[in-house]
Design an enzyme around this catalytic site. Structure first.
Site, PDB file in Angstrom:
ATOM      1  N   CYS A   1      13.452  10.472   7.303  1.00 19.12           N
ATOM      2  CA  CYS A   1      13.352   9.951   8.674  1.00 19.12           C
ATOM      3  C   CYS A   1      14.666  10.129   9.417  1.00 19.12           C
ATOM      4  O   CYS A   1      14.670  10.356  10.612  1.00 19.12           O
ATOM      5  CB  CYS A   1      12.898   8.507   8.651  1.00 19.12           C
ATOM      6  SG  CYS A   1      13.666   7.536   7.390  1.00 19.12           S
TER       7      CYS A   1
ATOM      8  N   GLU B   1       9.572  14.960  16.130  1.00 22.94           N
ATOM      9  CA  GLU B   1       9.961  14.947  14.720  1.00 22.94           C
ATOM     10  C   GLU B   1       9.132  15.978  13.956  1.00 22.94           C
ATOM     11  O   GLU B   1       7.901  15.924  13.967  1.00 22.94           O
ATOM     12  CB  GLU B   1       9.720  13.553  14.129  1.00 22.94           C
ATOM     13  CG  GLU B   1      10.131  13.452  12.665  1.00 22.94           C
ATOM     14  CD  GLU B   1       9.939  12.054  12.086  1.00 22.94           C
ATOM     15  OE1 GLU B   1       8.839  11.503  12.209  1.00 22.94           O
ATOM     16  OE2 GLU B   1      10.906  11.523  11.502  1.00 22.94           O
TER      17      GLU B   1
ATOM     18  N   LYS C   1       0.849  -1.189   0.000  1.00 20.31           N
ATOM     19  CA  LYS C   1       0.000   0.000   0.000  1.00 20.31           C
ATOM     20  C   LYS C   1       0.886   1.241   0.000  1.00 20.31           C
ATOM     21  O   LYS C   1       1.493   1.592   1.010  1.00 20.31           O
ATOM     22  CB  LYS C   1      -0.905   0.067   1.228  1.00 20.31           C
ATOM     23  CG  LYS C   1      -1.955   1.159   1.032  1.00 20.31           C
ATOM     24  CD  LYS C   1      -2.542   1.686   2.329  1.00 20.31           C
ATOM     25  CE  LYS C   1      -1.860   2.900   2.855  1.00 20.31           C
ATOM     26  NZ  LYS C   1      -1.908   4.091   2.003  1.00 20.31           N
TER      27      LYS C   1
ATOM     28  N   GLU D   1       9.540   1.252  10.864  1.00 21.93           N
ATOM     29  CA  GLU D   1      10.573   2.288  10.743  1.00 21.93           C
ATOM     30  C   GLU D   1       9.847   3.614  10.952  1.00 21.93           C
ATOM     31  O   GLU D   1       9.078   4.037  10.103  1.00 21.93           O
ATOM     32  CB  GLU D   1      11.247   2.186   9.367  1.00 21.93           C
ATOM     33  CG  GLU D   1      12.637   2.790   9.362  1.00 21.93           C
ATOM     34  CD  GLU D   1      12.599   4.273   9.105  1.00 21.93           C
ATOM     35  OE1 GLU D   1      12.448   5.033  10.081  1.00 21.93           O
ATOM     36  OE2 GLU D   1      12.704   4.656   7.929  1.00 21.93           O
TER      37      GLU D   1
HETATM   38  P1  NAI Z   1       1.459   8.136   8.350  1.00 21.57           P
HETATM   39  O1  NAI Z   1       2.365   7.344   9.213  1.00 21.57           O
HETATM   40  O2  NAI Z   1       0.051   8.307   8.862  1.00 21.57           O
HETATM   41  O3  NAI Z   1       1.388   7.490   6.887  1.00 21.57           O
HETATM   42  C1  NAI Z   1       2.285   6.517   6.394  1.00 21.57           C
HETATM   43  C2  NAI Z   1       1.523   5.408   5.694  1.00 21.57           C
HETATM   44  O4  NAI Z   1       0.656   4.777   6.634  1.00 21.57           O
HETATM   45  C3  NAI Z   1       0.623   5.883   4.549  1.00 21.57           C
HETATM   46  O5  NAI Z   1       0.638   4.920   3.513  1.00 21.57           O
HETATM   47  C4  NAI Z   1      -0.735   5.914   5.201  1.00 21.57           C
HETATM   48  O6  NAI Z   1      -1.805   5.788   4.300  1.00 21.57           O
HETATM   49  C5  NAI Z   1      -0.661   4.705   6.111  1.00 21.57           C
HETATM   50  N1  NAI Z   1      -1.629   4.705   7.208  1.00 21.57           N
HETATM   51  C6  NAI Z   1      -2.229   5.768   7.796  1.00 21.57           C
HETATM   52  N2  NAI Z   1      -3.069   5.354   8.761  1.00 21.57           N
HETATM   53  C7  NAI Z   1      -3.021   3.996   8.787  1.00 21.57           C
HETATM   54  C8  NAI Z   1      -3.655   2.986   9.577  1.00 21.57           C
HETATM   55  N3  NAI Z   1      -4.534   3.288  10.527  1.00 21.57           N
HETATM   56  N4  NAI Z   1      -3.344   1.696   9.339  1.00 21.57           N
HETATM   57  C9  NAI Z   1      -2.450   1.366   8.402  1.00 21.57           C
HETATM   58  N5  NAI Z   1      -1.832   2.270   7.613  1.00 21.57           N
HETATM   59  C10 NAI Z   1      -2.099   3.584   7.809  1.00 21.57           C
HETATM   60  O7  NAI Z   1       2.152   9.545   8.106  1.00 21.57           O
HETATM   61  P2  NAI Z   1       1.491  10.956   7.703  1.00 21.57           P
HETATM   62  O8  NAI Z   1       0.189  11.115   8.440  1.00 21.57           O
HETATM   63  O9  NAI Z   1       1.485  11.077   6.245  1.00 21.57           O
HETATM   64  O10 NAI Z   1       2.566  11.993   8.278  1.00 21.57           O
HETATM   65  C11 NAI Z   1       2.531  12.447   9.622  1.00 21.57           C
HETATM   66  C12 NAI Z   1       3.932  12.539  10.195  1.00 21.57           C
HETATM   67  O11 NAI Z   1       4.505  11.249  10.243  1.00 21.57           O
HETATM   68  C13 NAI Z   1       4.924  13.348   9.409  1.00 21.57           C
HETATM   69  O12 NAI Z   1       4.841  14.699   9.667  1.00 21.57           O
HETATM   70  C14 NAI Z   1       6.239  12.771   9.872  1.00 21.57           C
HETATM   71  O13 NAI Z   1       6.639  13.342  11.089  1.00 21.57           O
HETATM   72  C15 NAI Z   1       5.905  11.325  10.097  1.00 21.57           C
HETATM   73  N6  NAI Z   1       6.358  10.505   8.946  1.00 21.57           N
HETATM   74  C16 NAI Z   1       7.511   9.804   9.071  1.00 21.57           C
HETATM   75  C17 NAI Z   1       7.995   9.088   7.994  1.00 21.57           C
HETATM   76  C18 NAI Z   1       9.250   8.301   8.085  1.00 21.57           C
HETATM   77  O14 NAI Z   1       9.855   7.998   7.078  1.00 21.57           O
HETATM   78  N7  NAI Z   1       9.670   7.898   9.248  1.00 21.57           N
HETATM   79  C19 NAI Z   1       7.310   9.084   6.706  1.00 21.57           C
HETATM   80  C20 NAI Z   1       6.068   9.818   6.693  1.00 21.57           C
HETATM   81  C21 NAI Z   1       5.643  10.510   7.781  1.00 21.57           C
END
Ligand code: NAI
Ligand code: MG
Length: 502
Positions: free
Chosen positions: A304, A401, A195, A270
């Site tokens: 990250c 973060e 996904k 991660e």
């Molecule tokens: P997110 O962690 O919510 O999204 C990442 C993935 O998880 C996307 O594919 C999303 O559709 C999916 N997802 C969302 N809710 C889910 C659920 N309940 N069950 C399973 N999958 C789910 O990140 P978001 O909301 O886009 O960004 C928020 C913050 O997260 C950012 O500001 C940043 O601080 C952090 N982040 C960290 C990343 C990293 O590489 N460590 C990457 C993206 C965001």
């Protein structure tokens, strides 16, 4: 679909043709409409304009994709020899290189990252990741432990594919995040339901097509686009999924963990970081300043492992901070596809609000805006490269973060020994990466041992090699991607003991 859409002139024919297509799910080797019939708009973050729409997957689509992956796991893929998997993966890498311009252009327009980085770093990087993991396919093996049981025994271990894996990835590095998960899973002999982020599904879909063309059998790599809830949530909870691998926020990581508890599927996470950069006064300060800028401003800080907390010895502080501010103030912001752009936008209006909100909170809590600040540009989601000084632990900008181009700079002095410097650097709930700048070998290695981080770089801001394990201590996650550690994430170990006396 808007037929009057004008394309950025840097987009080639192939990328234009792809953007103009109807983007569907990839299930069992076929493009499939989603059960919901809904579509999600995909934006260019530099303009805020819609560049495509993608199918909005549902829980029913997840069921179909998991069924396809289960059949492929039990069928063709488990009967494919390791050498055949290697050959298919090497063909996949060649196809990626043959479509490098198209992939890089699509990655740039959808993620906002400058095209040269996509073309020269991301695309070659995923081809190398595939080749590295392709090499492991024929080298995954068990051991013959010496056992001390009575009588004669023949005991050995087998390392077997974990089964059907769900892979849920974020929007910051759509190609890399996809390949860091696809490549080891394919090498191990797993089948996949991926996904991508609802904001950046395009290049993952293109990878799915290239995988089929390379000979990855139908059902081995399925892609269900759509929102975290329902698609990601359904995958994490799915009783017929054996493992879930996730990259993204800690909040979502915890939700996935809870959802995965139903069938106790394997979980790897991660979850980002708040990585420290320590600059000792004997370092090459010019190189350190340049390194710090790349680490926090590359891809607008949406990394990250971004070096977001800087610790500089007070004797070097002004020199390093002035060099950083000079670079920050001179950075050319713009569309990722425009020649000369050094920094693109952040991914969304929401992320823009989040990052600028953090900058304001830092100022309210007493930090000083040393460079940058606030938004830029009339359209698109741009934030200026920003440096905050007078930052202290306990401030949100120090502890949390931000995931934007915001550097928090702090000082240490001769009164601080390596233990206290490391204690400050370790002073968050995260532990993903750290960077040390010094010309003294002992200082480098002694500091490296004191840091609670999964990745430590010395006189470097990153170490993007497929052989080096990548992942975090503490709340930065569970497990390591890249290296043989990634193969371990996608395999189970079986101990077989044969009593030779019967
Ligand atoms: P997110 O962690 O919510 O999204 C990442 C993935 O998880 C996307 O594919 C999303 O559709 C999916 N997802 C969302 N809710 C889910 C659920 N309940 N069950 C399973 N999958 C789910 O990140 P978001 O909301 O886009 O960004 C928020 C913050 O997260 C950012 O500001 C940043 O601080 C952090 N982040 C960290 C990343 C990293 O590489 N460590 C990457 C993206 C965001
Ligand atoms: Mg979220």
């Amino acid at each position: 679909m808007d037929m009057t859409r004008t394309f950025h002139p840097a987009l080639g024919e192939a990328a234009r043709a792809f953007l103009g297509r109807e983007h569907l799910l990839l299930i069992d080797g076929h493009a499939a409409e989603s059960d919901s019939g809904q579509r999600t708009e995909i934006l260019d973050p530099a303009t805020g304009e819609v560049i495509a729409t993608a199918a909005e997957g549902s829980a029913t689509d997840v069921d179909r994709a998991v069924d396809a992956a289960r059949r492929a796991f039990a069928g063709l893929w488990s009967k494919t020899t390791p050498a055949a998997r290697t050959r298919i993966m090497l063909r996949f890498a060649e196809l990626i290189e043959a479509h490098a311009d198209e992939l890089a252009q699509l990655e740039s327009i959808n993620s906002g990252k400058p095209l040269p980085a996509c073309r020269n770093v991301d695309v070659p990087g995923i081809a190398e990741m595939l080749r590295y993991m392709a090499g492991w396919a024929t080298k995954i093996g068990g051991e013959t432990p010496a056992v001390s049981l009575a009588g004669e025994w023949h005991a050995y271990t087998l390392r077997e594919p974990v089964g059907v894996v769900a892979q849920i990835i974020p929007w910051n590095f759509p190609l890399n995040m996809a390949m860091w998960k696809i490549a080891p899973a394919l090498a191990a002999g797993c089948t996949i339901v991926m996904k991508p982020s609802e904001q950046t599904p395009l290049t993952a879909l293109r990878l799915g097509e290239l995988a089929l063309e390379a000979g990855v059998p139908p059902g081995v790599l399925n892609i269900v686009t759509g929102f975290g809830d329902p698609v990601g949530a359904a995958l994490a909870a799915h009783p017929r999924v054996d493992k879930v691998a996730f990259t993204g926020s800690g909040e979502t990581g915890r939700r996935i963990l809870h959802a995965a508890s139903g069938n106790l599927k394997r979980v790897s996470l991660e979850l980002g970081g708040k990585s420290p950069v320590i600059v000792f006064p004997d370092a090459n300060l010019e190189a350190a300043a340049a390194g710090v800028c790349s680490s926090i401003f590359f891809h607008a800080g949406q990394i990250c492992a971004a070096g977001s907390r800087l610790y500089v010895h007070e004797r070097a502080f002004d020199q390093v901070l002035d060099a950083i501010a000079k670079r920050a103030n001179g950075m050319k912001l713009g569309h990722g596809l425009d020649a000369g752009t050094e920094m693109g936008p952040v991914i969304s209006q929401r992320q823009l609000a989040r990052v600028t909100g953090y900058i304001s909170s830092g100022e309210i809590e007493g930090a000083t805006l040393f460079a940058g600040g606030a938004a830029d540009q009339e359209r698109g989601f741009f934030v200026r490269p920003t440096v905050l000084t007078n930052v202290r632990p306990g401030m949100r900008v120090h502890d949390e973060e931000i995931f934007g181009p915001v550097l928090c700079a702090m000082k240490f002095s001769d009164d601080d020994d390596l233990d206290s410097i490391a204690a400050a650097a370790n002073g968050t709930t995260y532990g993903l990466a750290a960077s040390i700048w010094t010309s003294d070998l002992a200082t480098a290695h002694r500091t490296a041992r004191r840091l609670h981080a999964g990745i430590v770089n010395v006189n470097a801001l990153s170490s993007p090699d497929a052989a080096l394990p990548y992942g975090g201590y503490k709340q930065s996650g569970w497990g390591r991607e890249r290296g043989f550690e990634a193969i371990e994430l996608y395999t189970e170990v079986k101990a077989v003991a044969v009593n030779l006396n019967v």
